[in-house]
Design an enzyme around this catalytic site. Structure first.
Site, short mmCIF file in Angstrom:
data_model
loop_
_atom_site.label_atom_id
_atom_site.label_comp_id
_atom_site.label_asym_id
_atom_site.label_seq_id
_atom_site.Cartn_x
_atom_site.Cartn_y
_atom_site.Cartn_z
N ASP A 93 9.97 21.24 93.87
CA ASP A 93 10.35 20.92 92.45
C ASP A 93 9.36 19.73 92.06
O ASP A 93 9.42 19.44 91.10
CB ASP A 93 11.75 20.48 92.28
N TYR A 132 -11.43 21.27 88.42
CA TYR A 132 -11.27 22.50 89.01
C TYR A 132 -12.53 23.09 89.40
O TYR A 132 -12.83 23.61 90.49
CB TYR A 132 -10.00 23.15 88.17
N VAL A 164 -8.02 36.65 85.53
CA VAL A 164 -7.32 37.73 86.21
C VAL A 164 -5.98 37.93 85.60
O VAL A 164 -5.29 36.91 85.14
CB VAL A 164 -7.24 37.58 87.79
N LYS A 190 3.31 31.74 87.63
CA LYS A 190 2.36 30.79 87.27
C LYS A 190 2.72 29.98 85.77
O LYS A 190 1.79 29.15 85.38
CB LYS A 190 1.06 31.43 86.99
N1 LIG Z 1 -5.97 34.12 88.40
C1 LIG Z 1 -7.18 33.68 88.11
O1 LIG Z 1 -7.44 34.18 86.71
C2 LIG Z 1 -8.38 33.04 88.89
C3 LIG Z 1 -9.68 32.84 88.42
C4 LIG Z 1 -10.27 32.33 88.98
C5 LIG Z 1 -10.12 31.89 90.32
N2 LIG Z 1 -8.80 31.85 90.85
C6 LIG Z 1 -8.63 31.59 92.33
O2 LIG Z 1 -7.88 32.55 92.99
C7 LIG Z 1 -7.06 31.82 93.86
C8 LIG Z 1 -5.53 32.56 93.76
O3 LIG Z 1 -5.32 32.26 92.35
P1 LIG Z 1 -3.90 32.76 91.92
O4 LIG Z 1 -4.06 32.90 90.45
O5 LIG Z 1 -3.41 33.79 92.47
O6 LIG Z 1 -3.02 31.22 91.71
P2 LIG Z 1 -1.63 30.76 92.34
O7 LIG Z 1 -1.29 29.60 92.11
O8 LIG Z 1 -0.62 31.67 91.98
O9 LIG Z 1 -1.78 31.06 94.13
C9 LIG Z 1 -2.37 29.99 94.79
C10 LIG Z 1 -1.29 29.74 96.07
O10 LIG Z 1 -1.79 28.68 96.69
C11 LIG Z 1 -0.71 27.86 97.09
N3 LIG Z 1 -1.16 26.62 97.48
C12 LIG Z 1 -1.50 25.84 96.53
N4 LIG Z 1 -1.57 24.75 97.29
C13 LIG Z 1 -1.34 24.91 98.51
C14 LIG Z 1 -1.56 23.99 99.44
N5 LIG Z 1 -1.80 22.74 99.44
N6 LIG Z 1 -1.38 24.49 100.73
C15 LIG Z 1 -0.92 25.83 101.22
N7 LIG Z 1 -0.78 26.58 99.78
C16 LIG Z 1 -0.92 26.07 98.56
C17 LIG Z 1 0.33 28.06 95.91
O11 LIG Z 1 1.66 27.78 96.35
C18 LIG Z 1 0.18 29.46 95.51
O12 LIG Z 1 1.02 30.37 96.25
C19 LIG Z 1 -7.09 30.63 93.61
O13 LIG Z 1 -7.98 29.96 94.76
C20 LIG Z 1 -7.71 30.17 92.34
O14 LIG Z 1 -8.37 29.29 92.27
C21 LIG Z 1 -7.65 32.57 90.14
#
Ligand SMILES: NC(=O)c1ccc[n+]([C@@H]2O[C@H](COP(=O)([O-])OP(=O)(O)OC[C@H]3O[C@@H](n4cnc5c(N)ncnc54)[C@H](O)[C@@H]3O)[C@@H](O)[C@H]2O)c1
Length: 331
Positions: free
Chosen positions: A48, A161, A192, A200
Site C-alpha cells: 500500500d 526515469y 506500449v 498501472k
Molecule cells: N509500458 C511501457 O510503455 C514501457 C515503455 C518503455 C519501457 N518500459 C519498461 O518496461 C518494463 C516493464 O514495464 P511495465 O509497463 O510492464 O511496467 P509495470 O510497472 O507494470 O511492471 C514493472 C514490474 O516491476 C515490479 N517491480 C517494481 N519495482 C520492483 C522491485 N524493486 N523489485 C521487484 N519488482 C519490482 C512491479 O511490481 C511491476 O510488476 C519496465 O522496465 C519499464 O520501465 C515500459
C-alpha cells in the site's frame, strides 16, 4: 527454418517484474507456447506504499498472474537477500522488466538504485551461468530529441526515469565493448499498450485511459491540441521482440516501436470507430516535460532481431477494444 525458441523444453526462464504489464504477458506467452519450459516470475508485488505523486510504489498485481502455473518468487531487486534467491538457479534466459516504470516519480536516488544498480547485479547473476539477458530500456532515453529516434543518437533524457534507462544502456555498451561475446539485448520500448496494463492506473497507456473516459463519460480530455505524436506499440509486438531476442545473432540495443508516430487525436479517431461519437475537451498540459514526438527507427531490427511490427494503431485498438469495454464495465 527451425528456431532455438521452437525448443525451449527444460529451459529455465526468469521474468523479473513478471506481475506487471509486460512481464505477465511474457510469462503467459512462454507458458502457452513453451509448456515444457520452466518459467519463473520474480516481483515485489503491490504494497500500500505510495510515492508523493499518489501513485503506487510498485505496480505488480496478483490479478495479472491468475492462471500462471510457473514458480513465483517474491522479492525486491534492491534487496541483496532477495537477489540471492536467484543466484544459484542457473537460468538460461532472463527477461528483466522490473523497474520503477512511472516516469513522473521524482525520487532520483530510488529510481537510480532500482533501475540501474539492481540491473548491474542481475547482469552478474546472468554472467555467472551464461544466461541471455534481455532487458527493458525505454524511449525515455531520447527525451525530446527530434524523431525518428535512432539508437546511439539524441540520447538526452529529460527525466530521472529516462536517465536511469540510459545508464543501463551505457553500462551494457561498456560491457559489450570489453567482451563482445556477452549475450545482452536491450529493448527500448516506446509507448506500449494492451492486455494487463489496467493495474498501472494513471500510468497506463493513453489508449486505455482515453477508452475508459470515452465509455464512462462520453467525453475525453486531451492536452492541447491532441497533435502530440508518439510511437504506440501493441503488447503482442513487444512480446514478439522479446522472443526474437533469444535468436538475435549479436548483442545490442534495439528500438521497439511500431515505426510510426501517431497523434492522440488519431487514438480518438480509432476509438470513435468502435465506440461511436464522444466529446473531446482540450486543456493546457501541466507537465514541464513532455515528449511531443517519438518515433522508433526500426530499420536495423529486421536484419538483427528479425523483428517486424505486425500491429498498426488501428489493428491494436481493434484487438484491445473488448478488454477496454470489459474493464469499463467492471471498475
Ligand atoms: N509500458 C511501457 O510503455 C514501457 C515503455 C518503455 C519501457 N518500459 C519498461 O518496461 C518494463 C516493464 O514495464 P511495465 O509497463 O510492464 O511496467 P509495470 O510497472 O507494470 O511492471 C514493472 C514490474 O516491476 C515490479 N517491480 C517494481 N519495482 C520492483 C522491485 N524493486 N523489485 C521487484 N519488482 C519490482 C512491479 O511490481 C511491476 O510488476 C519496465 O522496465 C519499464 O520501465 C515500459
Amino acid at each position: 527454418m527451425k528456431y532455438i525458441y521452437d525448443d525451449l523444453a527444460g529451459k529455465k526462464i526468469l521474468i523479473t517484474g513478471g506481475a506487471g504489464f509486460i512481464g505477465s504477458n511474457l510469462a503467459f506467452y512462454f507458458q502457452k507456447h513453451h509448456p515444457l519450459a520452466k518459467v519463473y516470475v520474480f516481483d515485489k508485488f503491490r504494497s500500500d506504499e505510495r510515492f508523493p505523486n499518489g501513485h503506487f510504489k510498485s505496480l505488480g498485481h496478483f490479478q495479472n498472474l491468475i492462471g500462471f502455473k510457473g514458480e513465483i518468487i517474491i522479492g525486491d531487486i534492491n534487496n541483496p537477500q532477495d537477489l540471492a534467491l536467484l543466484e544459484n538457479r542457473e537460468f538460461d534466459y532472463i527477461f528483466h522488466q522490473a523497474a520503477i516504470s512511472d516516469t513522473t516519480v521524482l525520487d532520483q536516488e530510488l529510481i537510480m538504485k532500482t533501475n540501474h544498480i539492481a540491473f548491474l547485479k542481475l547482469l552478474k547473476i546472468a554472467q555467472k551461468h551464461n544466461a541471455l539477458m534481455v532487458y527493458a530500456s525505454s524511449a525515455g532515453t531520447y527525451g525530446n530529441s527530434p524523431a525518428p529516434n535512432v539508437v546511439g543518437a539524441g540520447e538526452v533524457p529529460e527525466n530521472a526515469y529516462g536517465f536511469s534507462k540510459l545508464c543501463m544502456d551505457e553500462s551494457v555498451r561498456k560491457i559489450l565493448a570489453e567482451d563482445p561475446q556477452r549475450r545482452i539485448i536491450g529493448l527500448r520500448y516506446f509507448n506500449v499498450y494492451g492486455h494487463n496494463e489496467f493495474h498501472k492506473g494513471q500510468t497506463a497507456s493513453m489508449i486505455l485511459q482515453l477508452g475508459l473516459q470515452a465509455i464512462k463519460n462520453k467525453k475525453v480530455r486531451l492536452f492541447k491540441h491532441g497533435e502530440q505524436k508518439r510511437d504506440f506499440v501493441y503488447i503482442k509486438d513487444v512480446i514478439q521482440a522479446n522472443v526474437k531476442a533469444i535468436e538475435a545473432p549479436v548483442s545490442g540495443i534495439y528500438n521497439i516501436g511500431s515505426g510510426n508516430a501517431r497523434s492522440f487525436n488519431d487514438i480518438v479517431s480509432c476509438l470513435k470507430a468502435h465506440l461511436g461519437e464522444f466529446e473531446v475537451e482540450y486543456f493546457d498540459n501541466p507537465y514541464s516535460f513532455f515528449q511531443n514526438h517519438t518515433e522508433a527507427d526500426i530499420s536495423l531490427n529486421e536484419e538483427y532481431l528479425s523483428y517486424i511490427p505486425r500491429f498498426t494503431l488501428e489493428d491494436g485498438i481493434k484487438q484491445y477494444i473488448d478488454e477496454i469495454k470489459a474493464i469499463a464495465e467492471k471498475y
